[in-house]
Scaffold this motif. Structure first.
Motif, PDB file in Angstrom:
ATOM      1  N   UNK A  18      -1.904  14.231   2.115  1.00 33.08           N
ATOM      2  CA  UNK A  18      -1.544  12.852   2.446  1.00 33.08           C
ATOM      3  C   UNK A  18      -0.058  12.621   2.179  1.00 33.08           C
ATOM      4  N   UNK A  19       0.519  11.739   2.955  1.00 34.02           N
ATOM      5  CA  UNK A  19       1.912  11.343   2.725  1.00 34.02           C
ATOM      6  C   UNK A  19       2.036  10.669   1.365  1.00 34.02           C
ATOM      7  N   UNK A  20       3.169  10.870   0.705  1.00 33.82           N
ATOM      8  CA  UNK A  20       3.405  10.198  -0.572  1.00 33.82           C
ATOM      9  C   UNK A  20       3.383   8.695  -0.369  1.00 33.82           C
ATOM     10  N   UNK A  21       2.426   8.033  -1.022  1.00 32.51           N
ATOM     11  CA  UNK A  21       2.279   6.588  -0.845  1.00 32.51           C
ATOM     12  C   UNK A  21       3.486   5.833  -1.384  1.00 32.51           C
ATOM     13  N   UNK A  22       4.049   6.306  -2.494  1.00 36.01           N
ATOM     14  CA  UNK A  22       5.186   5.605  -3.084  1.00 36.01           C
ATOM     15  C   UNK A  22       6.413   5.711  -2.183  1.00 36.01           C
ATOM     16  N   UNK A  23       6.632   6.891  -1.633  1.00 37.22           N
ATOM     17  CA  UNK A  23       7.775   7.054  -0.734  1.00 37.22           C
ATOM     18  C   UNK A  23       7.559   6.302   0.572  1.00 37.22           C
ATOM     19  N   UNK A  24       6.290   6.214   1.011  1.00 34.80           N
ATOM     20  CA  UNK A  24       5.981   5.467   2.232  1.00 34.80           C
ATOM     21  C   UNK A  24       6.316   3.990   2.065  1.00 34.80           C
ATOM     22  N   UNK A  25       5.898   3.413   0.937  1.00 32.95           N
ATOM     23  CA  UNK A  25       6.196   2.006   0.676  1.00 32.95           C
ATOM     24  C   UNK A  25       7.704   1.788   0.583  1.00 32.95           C
ATOM     25  N   UNK A  26       8.394   2.701  -0.114  1.00 28.55           N
ATOM     26  CA  UNK A  26       9.841   2.564  -0.263  1.00 28.55           C
ATOM     27  C   UNK A  26      10.546   2.664   1.089  1.00 28.55           C
ATOM     28  N   UNK A  27      10.079   3.593   1.935  1.00 27.66           N
ATOM     29  CA  UNK A  27      10.699   3.761   3.249  1.00 27.66           C
ATOM     30  C   UNK A  27      10.499   2.516   4.112  1.00 27.66           C
ATOM     31  N   UNK A  28       9.304   1.924   4.034  1.00 28.79           N
ATOM     32  CA  UNK A  28       9.044   0.722   4.822  1.00 28.79           C
ATOM     33  C   UNK A  28       9.918  -0.431   4.332  1.00 28.79           C
ATOM     34  N   UNK A  29      10.045  -0.562   3.019  1.00 30.46           N
ATOM     35  CA  UNK A  29      10.887  -1.627   2.470  1.00 30.46           C
ATOM     36  C   UNK A  29      12.336  -1.459   2.907  1.00 30.46           C
ATOM     37  N   UNK A  30      12.824  -0.223   2.863  1.00 27.18           N
ATOM     38  CA  UNK A  30      14.214   0.027   3.265  1.00 27.18           C
ATOM     39  C   UNK A  30      14.418  -0.210   4.761  1.00 27.18           C
ATOM     40  N   UNK A  31      13.413   0.120   5.555  1.00 26.17           N
ATOM     41  CA  UNK A  31      13.520  -0.112   6.995  1.00 26.17           C
ATOM     42  C   UNK A  31      13.593  -1.603   7.299  1.00 26.17           C
ATOM     43  N   UNK A  32      12.787  -2.397   6.595  1.00 23.71           N
ATOM     44  CA  UNK A  32      12.826  -3.845   6.786  1.00 23.71           C
ATOM     45  C   UNK A  32      14.166  -4.421   6.324  1.00 23.71           C
ATOM     46  N   UNK A  33      14.692  -3.877   5.220  1.00 25.43           N
ATOM     47  CA  UNK A  33      16.018  -4.320   4.760  1.00 25.43           C
ATOM     48  C   UNK A  33      17.076  -4.033   5.816  1.00 25.43           C
ATOM     49  N   UNK A  34      16.962  -2.856   6.442  1.00 29.57           N
ATOM     50  CA  UNK A  34      17.936  -2.474   7.466  1.00 29.57           C
ATOM     51  C   UNK A  34      17.884  -3.418   8.663  1.00 29.57           C
ATOM     52  N   UNK A  35      16.722  -4.054   8.858  1.00 25.31           N
ATOM     53  CA  UNK A  35      16.590  -5.033   9.941  1.00 25.31           C
ATOM     54  C   UNK A  35      17.138  -6.401   9.543  1.00 25.31           C
ATOM     55  N   UNK A  36      17.597  -6.501   8.290  1.00 24.98           N
ATOM     56  CA  UNK A  36      18.155  -7.752   7.821  1.00 24.98           C
ATOM     57  C   UNK A  36      17.198  -8.620   7.049  1.00 24.98           C
TER      58      UNK A  36
END
Length: 402
Positions: A18-36
């Motif tokens: 399985x994908x690392x759940x902690x890194x998945x959450x962090x990546x999603x948060x950073x992607x949303x930040x990048x969207x402003x």
């Protein structure tokens, strides 16, 4: 009809990871930040401090030295191994020698290498839960079978000898032991560690003890390293550690395993084919880190201590949330069972995974659900982020749930 080799695109062994759940959450948060979007991410276990200057300067100097531009021994620079030997005696009171050390690409590789060297197919590893997401995956990838033993907040997230004994079978080979814990911040006392160590010895088992958070212990808790407190285990104990959390060096990727010489030699052979040496520049930086004093570490710990009190207090102000005070690391792990089974904005939320999605969508706050750690009904909040962000993030949740 049999499938063709091209139909079997990913191996079953790797496809089961399985994908690392902690890194998945962090990546999603950073992607949303990048969207402003003003997302506050409590997902990743990563200090918000920069790596101390003297460590960075050691790396800059290493870049300029041509000897670091070449292959070096797969098991680690001799100078770093020596520094780890001295650091282990200084910090843990455990005397080892360089042949017992393998330098790895971060603590994750050390964990996998250790399990790969220890486990044969179907060997069982007792894994106290809540557990860090990588442990079961590393065990399974090495051919072993993780056996979960759950400890909830009523026992401070710490397993008992009786629970361990109930989980032991004829196939049990290794106990995974983690203190301070990710995700709960739980710390075992010296006496609790000795009791578990005696149980391990009584049943001729191995131990893998992850000590990556060894310096992040609060309130002068009396704890210690299992092989130091239980010297009779030293020939059957593997320590995993690294510079990531203590020195704010998560991106430098330097960890290590310490163990019996024959096991470390086997793991070193594996690394010689898997990756060869860790980046020499990162290793030179790690030498500066482990040889230096702990002044910068103490400054970071003071900030983490302040932040843990803030986040626990604020979480406990939310009706339906119960958050014990963590004794170490930089995670709060509240029970959110009191928030489940209810309607929010016309949507029924029954699981902590659904609750985490709701928090991200409605309050732009990212936390990791307990499902990722083998204990549904909880959320993990890292407080390794700025004080203002902690207050703002938890305030959003308080308002959302008011």
């Amino acid at each position: 009809m049999t499938s063709s080799p091209r139909d079997r695109r990913v191996s079953q062994r790797i496809g089961a990871i399985a994908e690392s759940a902690t890194l998945k959450v962090d990546a999603k948060a950073k992607a949303l930040k990048a969207e402003g979007r003003p997302v506050i991410g409590f997902g990743a276990g990563e200090p918000d401090f920069p790596t101390p200057d003297y460590i960075v300067e050691a790396a800059v100097e290493a870049c300029r030295d041509p000897k670091n531009h070449r292959y070096t021994p797969a098991g680690g620079l001799p100078e770093l191994k020596k520094a780890i030997v001295e650091k282990t005696l200084r910090d843990s009171g455990l005397a080892i020698d360089a042949a017992q050390v393998l330098v790895t690409n971060g603590g994750k590789q050390a964990i996998y290498a250790a399990f790969a060297a220890m486990l044969d197919p179907d060997d069982e590893v007792i894994v106290p839960a809540p557990y860090w997401t990588t442990y079961p995956e590393a065990i399974a990838l090495a051919g072993g079978v993780p056996v979960e033993v759950l400890a909830d907040e009523t026992q401070d997230y710490k397993v008992t000898v009786e629970q361990l004994e109930a989980a032991r079978t004829d196939k049990t080979k290794v106990l995974l032991f983690v203190s301070p814990s990710n995700p709960t911040g739980a710390i075992y006392s010296a006496e609790e560690i000795r009791a578990i160590g005696r149980w391990v010895e009584d049943h001729d088992l191995w131990v893998l003890t992850d000590e990556i958070y060894e310096h992040l212990v609060y309130d002068d808790a009396e704890t210690g390293s299992m092989p130091a407190l239980c010297p009779f285990l030293q020939d059957n104990c593997v320590i995993v550690n690294g510079v990531a959390k203590t020195y704010a060096m998560t991106g430098w990727r330097v960890g290590w395993m310490i163990g019996p010489k024959d096991l470390v030699k086997a793991a070193t052979n594996l690394q010689s084919h898997a990756t060869s040496n860790v980046s020499n520049v990162a290793q030179r930086a790690a030498i500066a880190a482990v040889e230096g004093d702990l002044t910068a570490v103490e400054e970071m710990k003071t900030a983490f201590d302040r932040r843990r009190r803030t986040i626990v207090s604020m979480l406990n102000e939310i009706d339906g949330v119960l958050c014990p005070m963590p004794g170490g690391a930089f995670y709060a792990y509240p029970s959110v069972k009191g928030l489940l089974g209810k309607d929010y904005d016309g949507v029924r939320i029954d699981t902590s995974a659904e609750l985490a999605e709701y928090f991200l969508d409605q309050a732009e706050v990212a936390a990791v659900p307990g499902e990722a750690f083998g204990s549904p009904g909880y959320l993990r909040f890292s407080y390794a982020l700025g004080d203002d962000d902690i207050v703002e993030g938890i305030s959003r949740l308080q308002k959302l749930l008011a």
